[in-house]
Design a protein around this motif. Structure first.
Motif, PDB file in Angstrom:
ATOM      1  N   GLN A   1       0.876  -1.290  -0.225  1.00 39.34           N
ATOM      2  CA  GLN A   1       0.089   0.017  -0.124  1.00 39.34           C
ATOM      3  C   GLN A   1       0.868   1.185  -0.076  1.00 39.34           C
ATOM      4  O   GLN A   1       0.499   2.552  -0.638  1.00 39.34           O
ATOM      5  CB  GLN A   1      -0.879  -0.056   1.040  1.00 39.34           C
ATOM      6  CG  GLN A   1      -2.083  -1.018   1.019  1.00 39.34           C
ATOM      7  CD  GLN A   1      -2.923  -1.237   2.412  1.00 39.34           C
ATOM      8  OE1 GLN A   1      -2.622  -1.025   3.482  1.00 39.34           O
ATOM      9  NE2 GLN A   1      -3.957  -1.658   2.053  1.00 39.34           N
ATOM     10  N   MET A   2       1.950   1.229   0.742  1.00 42.21           N
ATOM     11  CA  MET A   2       2.745   2.373   0.493  1.00 42.21           C
ATOM     12  C   MET A   2       3.501   2.651  -0.578  1.00 42.21           C
ATOM     13  O   MET A   2       3.439   3.740  -1.119  1.00 42.21           O
ATOM     14  CB  MET A   2       4.030   2.245   1.656  1.00 42.21           C
ATOM     15  CG  MET A   2       3.494   2.391   3.263  1.00 42.21           C
ATOM     16  SD  MET A   2       4.781   1.872   4.156  1.00 42.21           S
ATOM     17  CE  MET A   2       5.213   3.555   4.839  1.00 42.21           C
ATOM     18  N   GLY A   3       3.781   1.577  -1.339  1.00 42.57           N
ATOM     19  CA  GLY A   3       4.465   1.732  -2.898  1.00 42.57           C
ATOM     20  C   GLY A   3       3.391   2.066  -3.781  1.00 42.57           C
ATOM     21  O   GLY A   3       3.346   3.159  -4.299  1.00 42.57           O
ATOM     22  N   GLU A   4       2.030   1.970  -3.440  1.00 40.71           N
ATOM     23  CA  GLU A   4       0.970   2.188  -4.370  1.00 40.71           C
ATOM     24  C   GLU A   4       0.597   3.795  -4.099  1.00 40.71           C
ATOM     25  O   GLU A   4       0.481   4.463  -5.091  1.00 40.71           O
ATOM     26  CB  GLU A   4      -0.386   1.302  -4.050  1.00 40.71           C
ATOM     27  CG  GLU A   4      -0.240   0.068  -4.703  1.00 40.71           C
ATOM     28  CD  GLU A   4      -1.759  -0.764  -4.302  1.00 40.71           C
ATOM     29  OE1 GLU A   4      -2.324  -0.373  -3.349  1.00 40.71           O
ATOM     30  OE2 GLU A   4      -1.484  -2.082  -4.789  1.00 40.71           O
ATOM     31  N   LEU A   5       0.768   4.213  -2.832  1.00 44.93           N
ATOM     32  CA  LEU A   5       0.640   5.381  -2.672  1.00 44.93           C
ATOM     33  C   LEU A   5       1.618   6.258  -2.960  1.00 44.93           C
ATOM     34  O   LEU A   5       1.332   7.387  -3.627  1.00 44.93           O
ATOM     35  CB  LEU A   5       0.514   5.577  -0.913  1.00 44.93           C
ATOM     36  CG  LEU A   5       0.355   7.150  -0.504  1.00 44.93           C
ATOM     37  CD1 LEU A   5      -0.579   7.825  -0.893  1.00 44.93           C
ATOM     38  CD2 LEU A   5       0.435   7.270   1.068  1.00 44.93           C
ATOM     39  N   MET A   6       2.936   5.867  -3.148  1.00 44.82           N
ATOM     40  CA  MET A   6       3.725   6.569  -3.601  1.00 44.82           C
ATOM     41  C   MET A   6       3.937   6.772  -5.189  1.00 44.82           C
ATOM     42  O   MET A   6       4.103   7.839  -5.639  1.00 44.82           O
ATOM     43  CB  MET A   6       5.406   6.362  -2.960  1.00 44.82           C
ATOM     44  CG  MET A   6       5.746   6.535  -1.907  1.00 44.82           C
ATOM     45  SD  MET A   6       7.171   6.068  -1.264  1.00 44.82           S
ATOM     46  CE  MET A   6       7.014   4.189  -1.204  1.00 44.82           C
ATOM     47  N   SER A   7       3.284   5.733  -5.800  1.00 48.76           N
ATOM     48  CA  SER A   7       2.929   5.809  -7.107  1.00 48.76           C
ATOM     49  C   SER A   7       2.117   6.686  -7.510  1.00 48.76           C
ATOM     50  O   SER A   7       1.936   7.367  -8.561  1.00 48.76           O
ATOM     51  CB  SER A   7       2.809   4.415  -7.514  1.00 48.76           C
ATOM     52  OG  SER A   7       2.500   4.311  -9.093  1.00 48.76           O
ATOM     53  N   SER A   8       0.959   6.751  -6.669  1.00 47.86           N
ATOM     54  CA  SER A   8      -0.102   7.675  -6.882  1.00 47.86           C
ATOM     55  C   SER A   8       0.205   9.086  -6.963  1.00 47.86           C
ATOM     56  O   SER A   8      -0.323   9.730  -7.777  1.00 47.86           O
ATOM     57  CB  SER A   8      -1.388   7.428  -6.159  1.00 47.86           C
ATOM     58  OG  SER A   8      -2.043   5.806  -6.315  1.00 47.86           O
ATOM     59  N   ILE A   9       0.995   9.580  -5.994  1.00 45.36           N
ATOM     60  CA  ILE A   9       1.505  10.719  -5.953  1.00 45.36           C
ATOM     61  C   ILE A   9       2.349  11.178  -7.121  1.00 45.36           C
ATOM     62  O   ILE A   9       1.956  12.359  -7.707  1.00 45.36           O
ATOM     63  CB  ILE A   9       2.370  10.877  -4.714  1.00 45.36           C
ATOM     64  CG1 ILE A   9       1.643  10.851  -3.258  1.00 45.36           C
ATOM     65  CG2 ILE A   9       3.141  12.270  -4.743  1.00 45.36           C
ATOM     66  CD1 ILE A   9       2.456  10.741  -2.070  1.00 45.36           C
ATOM     67  N   ALA A  10       3.128  10.388  -7.457  1.00 44.84           N
ATOM     68  CA  ALA A  10       3.997  10.779  -8.607  1.00 44.84           C
ATOM     69  C   ALA A  10       3.010  10.777  -9.835  1.00 44.84           C
ATOM     70  O   ALA A  10       3.219  11.687 -10.782  1.00 44.84           O
ATOM     71  CB  ALA A  10       4.983   9.633  -9.228  1.00 44.84           C
ATOM     72  N   ALA A  11       2.014   9.844 -10.142  1.00 44.32           N
ATOM     73  CA  ALA A  11       0.900   9.966 -11.203  1.00 44.32           C
ATOM     74  C   ALA A  11       0.343  11.128 -11.007  1.00 44.32           C
ATOM     75  O   ALA A  11      -0.039  11.684 -12.284  1.00 44.32           O
ATOM     76  CB  ALA A  11       0.151   8.641 -10.875  1.00 44.32           C
ATOM     77  N   ALA A  12      -0.047  11.769  -9.933  1.00 44.25           N
ATOM     78  CA  ALA A  12      -1.100  12.976 -10.102  1.00 44.25           C
ATOM     79  C   ALA A  12      -0.120  13.911 -10.445  1.00 44.25           C
ATOM     80  O   ALA A  12      -0.812  15.163 -11.246  1.00 44.25           O
ATOM     81  CB  ALA A  12      -1.403  13.089  -8.591  1.00 44.25           C
ATOM     82  N   ARG A  13       1.272  14.166 -10.232  1.00 41.81           N
ATOM     83  CA  ARG A  13       1.852  15.220 -10.563  1.00 41.81           C
ATOM     84  C   ARG A  13       2.016  15.067 -12.270  1.00 41.81           C
ATOM     85  O   ARG A  13       2.133  16.184 -12.863  1.00 41.81           O
ATOM     86  CB  ARG A  13       3.566  14.831 -10.012  1.00 41.81           C
ATOM     87  CG  ARG A  13       3.911  15.855  -8.883  1.00 41.81           C
ATOM     88  CD  ARG A  13       5.312  15.578  -8.672  1.00 41.81           C
ATOM     89  NE  ARG A  13       5.971  14.508  -8.715  1.00 41.81           N
ATOM     90  CZ  ARG A  13       6.291  13.740  -7.909  1.00 41.81           C
ATOM     91  NH1 ARG A  13       5.757  14.115  -6.667  1.00 41.81           N
ATOM     92  NH2 ARG A  13       6.719  12.737  -7.906  1.00 41.81           N
ATOM     93  N   MET A  14       2.125  14.032 -12.777  1.00 43.40           N
ATOM     94  CA  MET A  14       2.053  13.834 -14.239  1.00 43.40           C
ATOM     95  C   MET A  14       0.854  13.824 -14.898  1.00 43.40           C
ATOM     96  O   MET A  14       0.816  13.903 -16.230  1.00 43.40           O
ATOM     97  CB  MET A  14       2.717  12.395 -14.695  1.00 43.40           C
ATOM     98  CG  MET A  14       4.460  12.389 -14.118  1.00 43.40           C
ATOM     99  SD  MET A  14       5.251  10.830 -14.474  1.00 43.40           S
ATOM    100  CE  MET A  14       4.052   9.766 -14.292  1.00 43.40           C
ATOM    101  N   ALA A  15      -0.083  13.609 -14.011  1.00 43.69           N
ATOM    102  CA  ALA A  15      -1.625  13.769 -14.979  1.00 43.69           C
ATOM    103  C   ALA A  15      -1.830  15.057 -15.727  1.00 43.69           C
ATOM    104  O   ALA A  15      -1.558  15.958 -15.223  1.00 43.69           O
ATOM    105  CB  ALA A  15      -2.693  13.680 -13.904  1.00 43.69           C
ATOM    106  N   PRO A  16      -1.989  14.926 -16.925  1.00 43.91           N
ATOM    107  CA  PRO A  16      -2.443  16.111 -17.722  1.00 43.91           C
ATOM    108  C   PRO A  16      -3.427  17.111 -17.146  1.00 43.91           C
ATOM    109  O   PRO A  16      -4.444  16.728 -16.612  1.00 43.91           O
ATOM    110  CB  PRO A  16      -3.044  15.400 -19.119  1.00 43.91           C
ATOM    111  CG  PRO A  16      -2.816  13.979 -19.263  1.00 43.91           C
ATOM    112  CD  PRO A  16      -2.459  13.873 -17.633  1.00 43.91           C
ATOM    113  N   GLY A  17      -3.457  18.450 -17.285  1.00 37.27           N
ATOM    114  CA  GLY A  17      -4.339  19.301 -16.916  1.00 37.27           C
ATOM    115  C   GLY A  17      -4.123  19.718 -15.251  1.00 37.27           C
ATOM    116  O   GLY A  17      -4.987  20.321 -14.851  1.00 37.27           O
TER     117      GLY A  17
END
Length: 121
Positions: free
Chosen positions: A28-44
Motif C-alpha cells: 500500500q505504501m508503494g501504491e501511495l507513492m506511485s499515486s503521488i507521482a502519477a498525480a504530478r504527471m496527470a494532464p491538466g
C-alpha cells in the motif's frame, strides 16, 4: 502436549497475521507513492514539479522502517521456532518453500529459497 499446542496456536496465528499485514502495508505504501507521482504527471493538473516530494520522502523513510520491522518480525518468528522445538511441538506450514524461518540457533546459513514457477489456475 495438548495444552502446549493450544497455548502456542494463537501465537502461530498472530505471527503470520503480523507478517502478512506488514507485507500489505509495504504494498500500500508503494501504491501511495506511485499515486503521488502519477498525480504530478496527470494532464491538466498543474501540480508543481515538486508537489508531494516532502510526503514522498517521508513515505520512503517509513517504507524502509517497515521493511526493517518486517525483517525483525521474521527474526522473532525464527526465535519462536527455537522455542517451539524446545517445547517439543510439531512444525506448521510457513509458505511454499519452508515450514518456518530458519532457527537462529541451528546455525543454518540458508536464508532464501529458490524461486518456483506458479502454474495458472
Amino acid at each position: 502436549m495438548k495444552q502446549r499446542i493450544e497455548a502456542a496456536r494463537p501465537i502461530a496465528t498472530k505471527i503470520h497475521e503480523v507478517e502478512k499485514s506488514l507485507n500489505l502495508t509495504m504494498v500500500q505504501m508503494g501504491e501511495l507513492m506511485s499515486s503521488i507521482a502519477a498525480a504530478r504527471m496527470a494532464p491538466g493538473t498543474r501540480f508543481s514539479l515538486t508537489a508531494g516530494m516532502d510526503a514522498s520522502e517521508k513515505l520512503i523513510a517509513a517504507a524502509a522502517r517497515t521493511a526493517r520491522c518486517y525483517r525483525d518480525v521474521v527474526d522473532a518468528h525464527g526465535h519462536l521456532v527455537a522455542d517451539r522445538e524446545e517445547a517439543g511441538l510439531r512444525t506448521v506450514s510457513w509458505g511454499d518453500f519452508a515450514e518456518c524461518p530458519p532457527n537462529p540457533t541451528s546455525g543454518s546459513a540458508e536464508t532464501s529459497a529458490p524461486l518456483r514457477i506458479v502454474e495458472n489456475a
